[in-house]
Design an enzyme around this catalytic site. Sequence first.
Site, short mmCIF file in Angstrom:
data_model
loop_
_atom_site.label_atom_id
_atom_site.label_comp_id
_atom_site.label_asym_id
_atom_site.label_seq_id
_atom_site.Cartn_x
_atom_site.Cartn_y
_atom_site.Cartn_z
N ARG A 40 5.46 -2.61 19.67
CA ARG A 40 4.78 -2.48 18.38
C ARG A 40 3.56 -3.39 18.33
O ARG A 40 3.58 -4.49 18.88
CB ARG A 40 5.74 -2.85 17.24
CG ARG A 40 6.96 -1.94 17.19
CD ARG A 40 7.85 -2.25 16.00
NE ARG A 40 7.22 -1.96 14.74
CZ ARG A 40 7.10 -0.74 14.21
NH1 ARG A 40 7.61 0.31 14.83
NH2 ARG A 40 6.50 -0.56 13.05
N HIS A 80 44.09 -13.55 14.59
CA HIS A 80 44.61 -12.52 15.49
C HIS A 80 45.22 -11.38 14.69
O HIS A 80 45.95 -11.64 13.73
CB HIS A 80 45.70 -13.14 16.37
CG HIS A 80 46.32 -12.13 17.30
ND1 HIS A 80 45.65 -11.65 18.40
CD2 HIS A 80 47.52 -11.51 17.27
CE1 HIS A 80 46.43 -10.78 19.03
NE2 HIS A 80 47.56 -10.68 18.36
N LYS A 92 0.81 -1.23 0.00
CA LYS A 92 0.00 0.00 0.00
C LYS A 92 0.84 1.27 0.00
O LYS A 92 0.38 2.34 -0.38
CB LYS A 92 -0.99 -0.01 1.15
CG LYS A 92 -0.39 0.05 2.53
CD LYS A 92 -1.49 0.06 3.59
CE LYS A 92 -0.90 0.11 4.97
NZ LYS A 92 -1.90 0.06 6.03
P1 NAI Z 1 10.13 -3.41 23.04
O1 NAI Z 1 8.89 -4.14 23.36
O2 NAI Z 1 11.33 -4.14 22.66
O3 NAI Z 1 10.54 -2.47 24.26
C1 NAI Z 1 9.65 -1.56 24.82
C2 NAI Z 1 10.11 -1.21 26.21
O4 NAI Z 1 9.28 -0.19 26.71
C3 NAI Z 1 10.03 -2.38 27.19
O5 NAI Z 1 11.25 -2.51 27.85
C4 NAI Z 1 8.89 -1.97 28.11
O6 NAI Z 1 9.09 -2.43 29.42
C5 NAI Z 1 8.96 -0.45 28.05
N1 NAI Z 1 7.70 0.22 28.33
C6 NAI Z 1 6.47 -0.11 27.87
N2 NAI Z 1 5.55 0.81 28.32
C7 NAI Z 1 6.24 1.73 29.04
C8 NAI Z 1 5.87 2.91 29.75
N3 NAI Z 1 4.62 3.33 29.75
N4 NAI Z 1 6.85 3.59 30.39
C9 NAI Z 1 8.14 3.17 30.36
N5 NAI Z 1 8.53 2.07 29.72
C10 NAI Z 1 7.61 1.36 29.05
O7 NAI Z 1 9.69 -2.34 21.93
P2 NAI Z 1 10.50 -1.39 20.96
O8 NAI Z 1 11.84 -1.05 21.49
O9 NAI Z 1 9.54 -0.29 20.66
O10 NAI Z 1 10.70 -2.30 19.69
C11 NAI Z 1 9.58 -2.85 19.04
C12 NAI Z 1 9.91 -4.16 18.37
O11 NAI Z 1 10.79 -3.93 17.30
C13 NAI Z 1 10.58 -5.12 19.31
O12 NAI Z 1 10.10 -6.42 19.07
C14 NAI Z 1 12.02 -5.03 18.95
O13 NAI Z 1 12.73 -6.22 19.19
C15 NAI Z 1 11.94 -4.72 17.46
N6 NAI Z 1 13.12 -3.95 17.09
C16 NAI Z 1 14.29 -4.61 16.96
C17 NAI Z 1 15.43 -3.95 16.66
C18 NAI Z 1 16.69 -4.72 16.59
O14 NAI Z 1 16.63 -5.94 16.60
N7 NAI Z 1 17.83 -4.09 16.54
C19 NAI Z 1 15.46 -2.50 16.47
C20 NAI Z 1 14.20 -1.90 16.68
C21 NAI Z 1 13.06 -2.61 16.96
#
Ligand code: NAI
Length: 464
Positions: free
Chosen positions: A270, A443, A33
């Site tokens: 997400r 190394h 989309k």
């Molecule tokens: P996430 O679910 O990994 O982390 C969100 C964090 O926010 C958690 O630690 C949670 O405890 C905290 N949280 C939730 N509500 C809150 C509040 N009201 N106040 C304070 N803290 C709060 O979500 P994130 O970082 O948004 O990533 C989303 C998805 O995308 C995840 O599954 C992540 O693994 C993936 N992702 C992966 C990346 C990578 O592998 N490098 C990079 C970016 C995203």
Amino acid sequence: MAYDVVVIGSGPGGYSAAVRAGQYGLRTALIEKQPRLGGTCLLVGCIPTKTLLHTADVWEYFLDPQAQGIECENPTLNYPRVVDRKNKIVNKHSKGIEFLMRKNKVDVIKGTAKLLGGGRLEVTGGQGTQAVETKNIIVATGSEARMIPGLQPDANLILTNIEILDLTAVPGRLGIIGAGAVGVEFASIFNRFGSKVTVLEMLPRLVPVEDEEISKELEKHFKKIGIRCETGAKAENIRRNSNSVSLTVTLANGNKEEMEFDKLLVAVGRKPNTEGVGLENTSAQLDRGFIKVDGNQQTAEPHLYAIGDVVAGTPQLAHVATAEGMIAVAHIAGKPARPINRNRIPGATYTDPGIGSVGLTEAQARAQGFKVKVGKFPFVGNSKATILDKHEGFVKVIAEETFGEILGVHIIGPEGFELIAEAVTAMEAEATVETMMNTIHAHPTIYEAIGEAFNNVYGQAINI
Ligand code: NAI
């Protein structure tokens, strides 16, 4: 014309599935989309953020060029050009996906797809609504940022992963709610670009899905470089002012503090894009909005598959989406495929120091009743890390005592997200600790630290 496979969504899961279907000679269509192909990962996720991270890595050396023996007067960060470079990379790769579709004879249909039941779909786009028929459907519609209830993102003050990528200047004070991958990656990037960064996480530690020692090490480094980290913190009463955002934070010790930021990034997870897809016209089962699938990525309706961020029970990672796409298409084409093994999915968090992990954490291994032996090796004992000026962090191996089975490997350090590859391969090949001890590491490299950590399961590291 009826297709063999229609894939909905052109993220890494969807476009890779379409390529593989084309390779198998299946008549394939990809529906998207958005005007550009690539999905969240390419357009507003993995690729743009890692591009900014690369610039932050380069810029970091310019913060103290003399440490490298380089005389350089008043280096400046031209932020609009940084963003411009990021946009060029994204566009280039989006065009690359278009090329891959042509090469593999995949029809790209631009518009929003809706499942009508059976093999029928309708696609609504610029040219009105068209009917599409197919034998198999793969739903790869991805996810979008969750918001704190009552809050709406905008282009200026309250941002998600999307808006923060197109700022025209580096924010002075950046508040980040959530210390998952999104939160800590942007913290690492903007701290080095010069923002005063505050991370607010409601759980007791940063990157809560990682091994506890990894979280501690990241927090230690973040604090050292001036990132304020408040874990166990609750953010409330978020208010937009004319040019800033205010909020009330209840800190872990119970004290309340008023905070004010120029920009606030909300990174609290997400949610799957499963609304409006027409799943109610199918017999697919949902679990809190995520689609339930079996080991072949099949929903309760045999011709209907789901992959990537919409799937219940697997982490929302680009490489998981791609792997799931390969499984779905193999099943459609009658080829052999293995279900996803959750224990062998690499985690990669692109901070500095970088995090890479696979398998069980120490706590998980102990909770599952394993007799655990841990081998650790710090990068301070690694000569290439000295050359790079990146001594933070360590490699931690979780092994089973009796047979030396590798249960998990956790890395925080220079290029930790790249280094984890060796551990993933080792676990996939069912190598033991002994195999890894006998594996010759070049190394000087940073991955020597992995060999040393395996040796240290038996207290036999050399350089520490
Ligand atoms: P996430 O679910 O990994 O982390 C969100 C964090 O926010 C958690 O630690 C949670 O405890 C905290 N949280 C939730 N509500 C809150 C509040 N009201 N106040 C304070 N803290 C709060 O979500 P994130 O970082 O948004 O990533 C989303 C998805 O995308 C995840 O599954 C992540 O693994 C993936 N992702 C992966 C990346 C990578 O592998 N490098 C990079 C970016 C995203």
